[in-house]
Scaffold this active site. Structure first.
Site, short mmCIF file in Angstrom:
data_model
loop_
_atom_site.label_atom_id
_atom_site.label_comp_id
_atom_site.label_asym_id
_atom_site.label_seq_id
_atom_site.Cartn_x
_atom_site.Cartn_y
_atom_site.Cartn_z
N MET A 19 0.82 -1.26 0.10
CA MET A 19 0.00 0.05 0.12
C MET A 19 0.65 1.31 -0.09
O MET A 19 0.38 2.31 0.16
CB MET A 19 -1.02 -0.01 1.14
CG MET A 19 -1.82 -0.97 0.98
SD MET A 19 -3.50 -0.91 2.16
CE MET A 19 -2.95 -0.69 3.87
N GLY A 62 10.88 -3.09 5.81
CA GLY A 62 10.22 -4.13 5.61
C GLY A 62 9.86 -4.64 4.15
O GLY A 62 9.83 -5.67 3.74
N HIS A 63 9.35 -3.54 3.60
CA HIS A 63 8.66 -3.77 2.26
C HIS A 63 9.86 -4.14 1.24
O HIS A 63 9.99 -4.76 0.33
CB HIS A 63 8.21 -2.54 1.73
CG HIS A 63 6.88 -2.05 2.12
ND1 HIS A 63 6.68 -0.83 2.95
CD2 HIS A 63 5.65 -2.71 2.41
CE1 HIS A 63 5.45 -0.87 3.50
NE2 HIS A 63 4.78 -1.87 3.16
N GLY A 89 4.67 -10.23 3.87
CA GLY A 89 5.21 -10.26 5.15
C GLY A 89 4.61 -10.91 6.25
O GLY A 89 3.21 -11.07 6.14
N VAL A 131 10.45 -7.87 9.69
CA VAL A 131 11.89 -6.72 9.87
C VAL A 131 11.45 -5.84 10.89
O VAL A 131 10.51 -5.29 11.16
CB VAL A 131 11.92 -6.11 8.42
CG1 VAL A 131 13.44 -5.20 8.48
CG2 VAL A 131 12.01 -7.07 7.35
N LEU A 180 8.61 -3.14 11.77
CA LEU A 180 8.46 -1.94 10.73
C LEU A 180 7.08 -1.80 10.29
O LEU A 180 6.47 -3.06 10.05
CB LEU A 180 9.33 -2.12 9.79
CG LEU A 180 10.87 -2.10 10.08
CD1 LEU A 180 11.68 -1.92 8.83
CD2 LEU A 180 11.33 -0.89 10.61
O1 PAF Z 1 -0.25 -5.81 3.36
C1 PAF Z 1 -0.72 -4.90 2.57
O2 PAF Z 1 0.00 -4.03 2.48
C2 PAF Z 1 -2.13 -4.95 1.96
O3 PAF Z 1 -3.19 -5.71 2.67
C3 PAF Z 1 -2.05 -5.59 0.58
C4 PAF Z 1 -1.66 -7.03 0.64
C5 PAF Z 1 -1.14 -4.78 -0.37
C6 PAF Z 1 -3.47 -5.67 0.05
O4 PAF Z 1 -3.99 -4.42 -0.07
#
Ligand code: PAF
Length: 282
Positions: A30, A36-37, A147, A176, A184
């Site tokens: 999002m 973490g991402h 994650g 993470v 995070l």
């Molecule tokens: O974990 C997230 O950021 C959201 O739930 C996702 C998987 C991107 C779906 O909108």
């Protein structure tokens, strides 16, 4: 790196890659990317020929009075980070490009979505499953990475993929953490300085709980009760949304801790609702 906003264009590009025999990795997010991402992106990158990162604050997974309108964003920063970590496409659609005004088809995995976050966010996982299915259909990824901080989400997506025979391999990445143990999260941005200083108590409580189980605690109610009291003393500004002990795959509450058990918490600290969990091996 291409930045796309049109789902049809994304689907066309990904189909072209698949027809060329290329594998595609997908990291749905999002946005407001943090380390973490980035670790999800770094996990996917070497495993696939092409990598798609999505930035989409999915409205259908937010309930009324949740933080949809204030969700933090940094579009230019996110694109720069995704590019630096090897993304081939950033997909950032507008909500109306993803949902027709009369959108009426939903994907839901009710049994796994009843407890934990599902209890206080009843439509949340329906929104997650629907948008993730749509992203899978657009990208047709070989692998997708999520994650483990959102453990329940990961379990639900695995179940959905199994039940609907979606041809994608789901990879889970460990949580993470900051050096002081705080998991995070984009929502950490909501914390004031004092709240941020107190928030590592969430992780410390979980570690102590795991230690207690290692030392013989088996009664789940007693373990939860202990953690409620622990947070009352170590994190008095926290409001417990839930503290639960559940089976790791089917997210069913356990009464006796006799096999690997997930201890999962959601704690409100100021404006942030913070999730954390620990898998307790017995
Ligand atoms: O974990 C997230 O950021 C959201 O739930 C996702 C998987 C991107 C779906 O909108």
């Amino acid at each position: 790196m291409k930045i796309l906003t049109d789902p049809i264009e994304l689907q066309h590009q990904c189909l072209t890659w698949r027809n060329q025999g290329l594998t595609i990795g997908l990291v749905p997010t999002m946005g407001f990317l943090h380390d973490g991402h980035m670790s999800l992106i770094d996990m996917a990158r070497p495993q696939c020929d092409k990598l798609v990162v999505t930035l989409f604050v999915n409205p259908t997974q937010f309930g009324e009075n949740e933080d949809l309108d204030n969700y933090p964003n940094d579009f230019d920063g996110d694109c720069a980070k995704a590019e630096a970590h090897g993304a081939d496409i950033v997909f950032a659609p507008a909500p109306d490009a993803m949902y027709a005004p009369d959108h009426s088809t939903w994907v839901n995995v009710p049994p796994l979505g009843t407890h934990l976050c599902g209890a206080s966010r009843p439509i949340h996982f329906r929104g997650v499953c629907t948008v993730v299915t749509k992203l899978f259909n657009l990208v047709q990824p070989t692998k997708a990475v999520f994650g483990q901080k959102d453990w329940q989400q990961l379990a639900i997506i695995r179940r959905m993929v199994r039940d609907l025979n979606i041809p994608v391999e789901i990879l889970g990445h460990p949580i993470v953490r900051e050096t002081d143990g705080l998991a995070l999260s984009s929502r950490n941005a909501y914390l004031t300085e004092a709240e941020r200083a107190a928030a590592p108590a969430i992780r410390q409580g979980l570690l102590k709980l795991a230690e207690r189980v290692k030392n013989g605690t088996r009664d789940a109610e007693a373990a939860k009760h202990w953690l409620v009291k622990e947070y009352a003393s170590t994190l008095p500004m926290g409001i417990v949304d839930y503290i639960e002990l559940v089976t790791p795959d089917s997210i069913e509450p356990v009464t006796t801790i006799s096999s690997p058990t997930l201890a999962a918490v959601a704690i409100r600290v100021g404006k942030a609702r913070l999730l954390d969990n620990i898998l307790i091996e017995v």
